[in-house]
Design a protein around this motif. Structure first.
Motif, PDB file in Angstrom:
ATOM      1  N   VAL A  72       0.751  -1.298  -0.110  1.00  0.00           N
ATOM      2  CA  VAL A  72       0.054   0.068   0.098  1.00  0.00           C
ATOM      3  C   VAL A  72       0.981   1.260  -0.106  1.00  0.00           C
ATOM      4  O   VAL A  72       1.883   1.139   0.802  1.00  0.00           O
ATOM      5  N   GLY A  73       0.514   2.170  -0.721  1.00  0.00           N
ATOM      6  CA  GLY A  73       1.205   3.384  -0.769  1.00  0.00           C
ATOM      7  C   GLY A  73       0.932   4.402  -1.979  1.00  0.00           C
ATOM      8  O   GLY A  73      -0.504   4.122  -2.720  1.00  0.00           O
ATOM      9  N   THR A  74       1.287   5.326  -2.334  1.00  0.00           N
ATOM     10  CA  THR A  74       1.276   6.081  -3.435  1.00  0.00           C
ATOM     11  C   THR A  74       1.816   5.760  -4.569  1.00  0.00           C
ATOM     12  O   THR A  74       2.786   5.062  -4.437  1.00  0.00           O
ATOM     13  N   VAL A  75       1.102   6.208  -5.836  1.00  0.00           N
ATOM     14  CA  VAL A  75       1.674   5.906  -7.035  1.00  0.00           C
ATOM     15  C   VAL A  75       3.105   6.432  -7.290  1.00  0.00           C
ATOM     16  O   VAL A  75       3.975   5.565  -7.520  1.00  0.00           O
ATOM     17  N   ALA A  76       3.345   7.566  -6.754  1.00  0.00           N
ATOM     18  CA  ALA A  76       4.660   8.301  -6.755  1.00  0.00           C
ATOM     19  C   ALA A  76       5.790   7.385  -5.907  1.00  0.00           C
ATOM     20  O   ALA A  76       6.765   7.061  -6.129  1.00  0.00           O
ATOM     21  N   ALA A  77       5.251   7.024  -4.700  1.00  0.00           N
ATOM     22  CA  ALA A  77       6.163   6.117  -3.840  1.00  0.00           C
ATOM     23  C   ALA A  77       6.464   5.007  -4.396  1.00  0.00           C
ATOM     24  O   ALA A  77       7.877   4.437  -4.438  1.00  0.00           O
ATOM     25  N   TYR A  78       5.305   4.072  -4.964  1.00  0.00           N
ATOM     26  CA  TYR A  78       5.820   3.094  -5.802  1.00  0.00           C
ATOM     27  C   TYR A  78       6.774   3.174  -6.675  1.00  0.00           C
ATOM     28  O   TYR A  78       7.485   2.339  -6.848  1.00  0.00           O
ATOM     29  N   THR A  79       6.522   3.950  -7.577  1.00  0.00           N
ATOM     30  CA  THR A  79       7.303   4.314  -8.886  1.00  0.00           C
ATOM     31  C   THR A  79       8.784   4.733  -8.455  1.00  0.00           C
ATOM     32  O   THR A  79       9.885   3.953  -8.955  1.00  0.00           O
ATOM     33  N   SER A  80       8.937   5.265  -7.096  1.00  0.00           N
ATOM     34  CA  SER A  80      10.612   5.593  -6.707  1.00  0.00           C
ATOM     35  C   SER A  80      11.214   4.456  -6.420  1.00  0.00           C
ATOM     36  O   SER A  80      12.366   4.325  -6.336  1.00  0.00           O
ATOM     37  N   LYS A  81      10.419   3.399  -5.845  1.00  0.00           N
ATOM     38  CA  LYS A  81      11.024   2.239  -5.309  1.00  0.00           C
ATOM     39  C   LYS A  81      10.903   1.166  -6.382  1.00  0.00           C
ATOM     40  O   LYS A  81      12.158   0.266  -6.449  1.00  0.00           O
ATOM     41  N   TYR A  82      10.027   0.694  -7.269  1.00  0.00           N
ATOM     42  CA  TYR A  82       9.960  -0.248  -7.885  1.00  0.00           C
ATOM     43  C   TYR A  82       9.847   0.079  -9.410  1.00  0.00           C
ATOM     44  O   TYR A  82       9.689  -0.984 -10.276  1.00  0.00           O
ATOM     45  N   GLY A  83       9.908   1.285  -9.725  1.00  0.00           N
ATOM     46  CA  GLY A  83       9.767   1.702 -11.130  1.00  0.00           C
ATOM     47  C   GLY A  83       8.487   2.082 -11.409  1.00  0.00           C
ATOM     48  O   GLY A  83       7.543   2.056 -10.851  1.00  0.00           O
ATOM     49  N   ASN A  84       8.318   2.608 -12.983  1.00  0.00           N
ATOM     50  CA  ASN A  84       7.153   3.323 -13.062  1.00  0.00           C
ATOM     51  C   ASN A  84       5.860   2.398 -13.121  1.00  0.00           C
ATOM     52  O   ASN A  84       5.961   1.325 -13.471  1.00  0.00           O
ATOM     53  N   ARG A  85       4.834   3.031 -12.441  1.00  0.00           N
ATOM     54  CA  ARG A  85       3.572   2.290 -12.581  1.00  0.00           C
ATOM     55  C   ARG A  85       2.662   3.432 -12.880  1.00  0.00           C
ATOM     56  O   ARG A  85       2.078   4.267 -12.079  1.00  0.00           O
TER      57      ARG A  85
END
Length: 840
Positions: free
Chosen positions: A93-106
């Motif tokens: 669970v998180g924001t799109v921005a946080a996910y993108t910064s850790k795991y790549g573009n979503r």
């Protein structure tokens, strides 16, 4: 004591664990084993992409942990710096921005503010919000699904239909709640914000689970002292408590605060000193509450101060506040509930329903972009049946929001079951056909129809300290439905109800079916036994707004008129001959309402003044429809308690008993409503009921006809609030005895005793047959129900108790003893000896 304890209400012997309602629909109850087995792949860990404890993402992780443990029995570890990848069996669970910064573009470009993406696939769950609040909403969506036994794979983007999804509390600083039926305020006491805000945090959790993003905790009839330094600090504490749940705080303002609190000689919105005062006060508020949602303003309505005092416009007032909050990103919700409550009822064309358009239409386009005009769903005031407000169609250049009332001010005040989701759906789905184009109310308030950036929903709610939140467990369906409809108004009202039932009461099919049935029948039933054909809720508008009082509607300045005479009834709102209200609607709608032949029956008396003998599309006359509908509605209300009793043992004891008590009360009070309204219009019109029911009660023994000792006949107000227009009462602090010899055939009967329960004491009663005790009870409804109580014998205080299955022989002697207490006299109206199957 006269009789054995415990006869009045037998407590449930059910085996279900006790609950008090505090968790609402967020119980996270363990699923039945068969459903739990459907969860073939349970995530092994929760990954939260924010470790700040005040973050909604952090809260979402805690909620997911508690929910999964409660529903599935698996306690998952929460990781904030995970050593696992997003593809593992996890709930991330998180924001799109946080996910993108850790795991790549979503890239989920379709997400808007507060929206979320939920993906469930083979035990892997990803919840991403466009912002942190959206991530929390997605977590609650996932938990709602598994709590209902839904483990299906899903890939869904969910965006809110409108940006404004607020609730308005009507809490006063001293701790009372206007139109509150669930105890004192959870926010205020003794003029200040309360010290212990635990319940506020719990409330924020419930609101967040529905996607509610802001709350105004204080009354629209605002106290200037809310703006003292001490209370601004208190508002800051409220905001700090609610912020982790994504719920912002706004406040309601008293327009005259610069004068009443600031010591200025004026509150003219164009006066430089007033502007300076509000600017500085706003800066102080935002310094303590930097994410303050904005202001709610009620001005020049029902005696509240406003700009008209200085010949300024309502737009001048709204824009004053809009300029003050604009630098901080705040908005102003300006209520359209502006009308003259001292109107001249002798003027045929006078009409309160016209007020909103008359006050606001000429101001369209003059409000700043961060002003939202907050419009009640109908033109009058939260009635059981109103057309959609024409103002929605008349200010296309202005942001609008719809105001819905969760608190049942005119709809039984939580002492009557009334599920209002279907009422709201009718209004939201109504097509106003502006400029001949599709113009559903829901599309107007969302901003879509007129291309506005702001708009949405304001729900008036009366949450108090009662553990059931609203005073009634079943009334919580209305808060739930409001939040869900504010997020997506296209949802089905019954489907929402059933989601709430499963979350609140479990998965037993009989529980689901029974609560669905009585809830979906409740609004039509209440409309039938209170006020139908568009005549409004025929309550006493001059007093508590609770019980029947049809005469109170007319001949006063409040404008909720029925224009009832001995021959005619209904408001003439036609264009040519009436108030012109029909003409406030766009032409296609106006054409329907202006013509008596095309106006739907359920609004005929809203738009037309007709003879009682006017024939409806149904073929019935208006007066016969009144009689039939009131009897039918009251009869439906009698079925609610027996239906609920069939669920004994399937619902925990406390909630079962508390709901049963209210449904039994509603059954009795529905008959009070039926008799009052039918009696009033029967007496006024002189037209008999074709079915010979009105005024004909062969199973009743009138109290004044009994042998009386200590009881004396007395009138009531209105007269129809007593059967045969007369009741009996003791003196204050007196004792009374009423005796009658029963002249009914031998058999098994229900015995219904009609009496009055007023404020000021707890009178004590006992009923006996041949000196054998039947029932002992107290006039203590004020301890068990939360509606606005009366200090006199009237339709508000009239009620009934019923003793089931009593064997009676002809010649038996019935005796009722009453002991007054404090300021409450003991009082009786009648006794009904009812054969099985007879409602009376």
């Amino acid at each position: 004591m006269w009789i054995r304890q415990g006869i009045l209400l037998a407590f449930s012997a059910g085996f279900v664990a006790g609950e008090n309602g505090l968790n609402g629909w967020l119980r996270y109850a363990s699923l039945p084993e068969a459903q739990r087995q459907q969860a073939t792949s349970i995530p092994s860990v929760i990954v939260a992409l924010n470790s700040t404890t005040t973050s909604p993402v952090y809260v979402a992780a805690q909620e997911l942990q508690a929910g999964i443990e409660g529903v599935l029995g698996a306690k998952l570890q929460v990781l904030h710096e995970p050593e696992v990848t997003a593809s593992s069996l996890s709930v991330l669970v998180g924001t799109v921005a946080a996910y993108t910064s850790k795991y790549g573009n979503r890239n989920i470009s379709s997400l808007i503010a507060d929206g979320y993406w939920l993906s469930v696939k083979a035990g892997s769950v990803i919840i991403l919000g466009q912002n942190e609040r959206g991530a929390l909403y997605g977590a609650f969506d996932y938990l709602s699904r598994i709590s209902q036994g839904n483990f299906a794979d899903v890939d869904v983007v969910s965006n809110p239909d409108a940006p404004i999804r607020w609730v308005n509390q009507w809490d006063n600083l001293e701790g009372t709640i206007e139109r509150g039926y669930a105890g004192p305020s959870i926010f205020f006491s003794d003029g200040l914000v309360v010290k212990n805000l635990t319940r506020v945090s719990q409330y924020a959790r419930l609101l967040a689970s529905l996607g509610i993003n802001a709350i105004v905790p204080n009354n629209v009839n605002a106290n200037p002292n809310l703006l003292t330094a001490e209370n601004i600090e208190g508002l800051g504490r409220i905001a700090d408590i609610m912020r982790p749940y994504g719920v912002q705080v706004g406040i309601s303002l008293n327009f005259a605060s610069p004068e009443r609190l600031g010591g200025l000689k004026t509150f003219d919105p164009l006066d430089a000193t007033v502007i300076k005062w509000w600017t500085e006060k706003t800066e102080a508020l935002y310094k303590r509450v930097p994410d303050l949602a904005g202001y709610l303003v009620k001005a020049n309505s029902e005696g509240q101060p406003g700009p008209l005092t200085y010949n300024r416009t309502l737009a001048d007032a709204a824009n004053l506040f809009a300029k003050a909050v604009q630098p901080f990103g705040g908005i102003v919700m300006f209520r359209a509930f502006v009308y003259n409550h001292l109107a001249d009822w002798t003027v045929w064309r006078a009409d309160r329903a016209n007020a909103a358009v008359e006050f606001f239409k000429h101001l369209d386009g003059k409000f700043l972009d961060n002003v939202v005009v907050q419009i009640k769903y109908g033109p009058i005031d939260f009635q059981v049946r109103e057309p959609a407000s024409p103002l929605f169609a008349n200010i296309p250049l202005t942001n609008t929001a719809i105001e819905l009332q969760i608190t049942q001010e005119y709809l039984g005040q939580q002492s009557h079951l009334v599920y209002v989701g279907p009422l709201w759906k009718e209004i939201l789905d109504f097509d106003l056909k502006v400029d001949g184009k599709p113009s559903a109310v829901r599309d107007i308030v969302a901003g879509r129809r007129f291309n506005k950036k702001l708009g949405g929903y304001a729900g008036v709610v009366n949450v108090g300290t009662n553990t059931s939140w609203l005073g009634s467990h079943l009334a919580m369906s209305n808060l739930y439905a409001y939040g869900r409809l504010a997020w997506n108004p296209k949802q089905d009202a019954q489907a929402l109800l059933q989601d709430w039932i499963r979350l609140s009461f479990g998965h037993d099919r009989s529980v689901l079916d029974t609560i669905t049935k009585i809830s979906m029948e409740s609004w039509p039933a209440y409309e039938n036994y209170s006020g139908n054909l568009g005549i409004q809720t025929l309550t006493d508008i001059l007093y508590t707004h609770f019980g029947p009082g049809p005469a109170s509607q007319d001949n006063n300045g409040w404008g909720q008129w029925t224009r009832a005479t001995s021959t005619h009834i209904g408001m003439d709102r036609t264009i040519a001959n009436g108030t012109g209200n029909a003409g406030q609607y766009p032409p296609e709608v106006a054409k329907v309402y202006d013509n008596i032949e095309t106006t739907p029956d359920n609004l005929i008396l809203w738009f037309h003044h007709v003879p009682y003998t006017h024939r409806l599309h149904s073929g019935k006359t208006v007066i016969q429809h009144f009689y039939d509908a009131h009897y039918e509605g009251a009869a439906v209300a009698q079925t609610f308690a027996p239906a609920w009793e069939s669920l004994r043992g399937k619902i925990d004891a406390q909630r079962f008993d508390e709901v049963l008590f209210r449904l039994k009360y509603q059954a009795g009070h529905a008959i009070v409503w039926r008799d009052n309204i039918c009696g009033f219009y029967h007496n006024l019109s002189g037209i008999p009921d074709e079915a010979k029911r009105v005024g004909n009660h062969p199973w009743r023994i009138q109290a004044e006809s009994m042998a009386l000792l200590g009881f004396k006949p007395t009138g009531v107000t209105p007269a129809e609030a007593a059967s045969n227009f007369t009741a009996v009462a003791t003196a204050r602090n007196g004792t009374g005895e009423a005796v009658a010899t029963l002249n009914f055939p031998d058999g098994t009967y229900d015995v219904a005793i009609a009496y009055y329960d007023i404020l000021g004491g707890r009178a004590h009663y006992g009923a006996f047959i041949n000196e054998e005790p039947l029932l002992e009870w107290y006039g203590n409804l004020e301890d068990r129900l939360g509606h606005a109580f009366s200090e006199k014998l009237d339709g508000h205080s009239a009620t009934r108790v019923t003793i089931k299955n009593i064997d009676i022989k002809k010649g038996d002697v019935l005796k009722i003893i009453g002991l007054a207490n404090g300021n409450e006299t003991a009082s009786l109206d009648y006794v009904a000896i009812l054969p099985r199957g007879i409602v009376d």
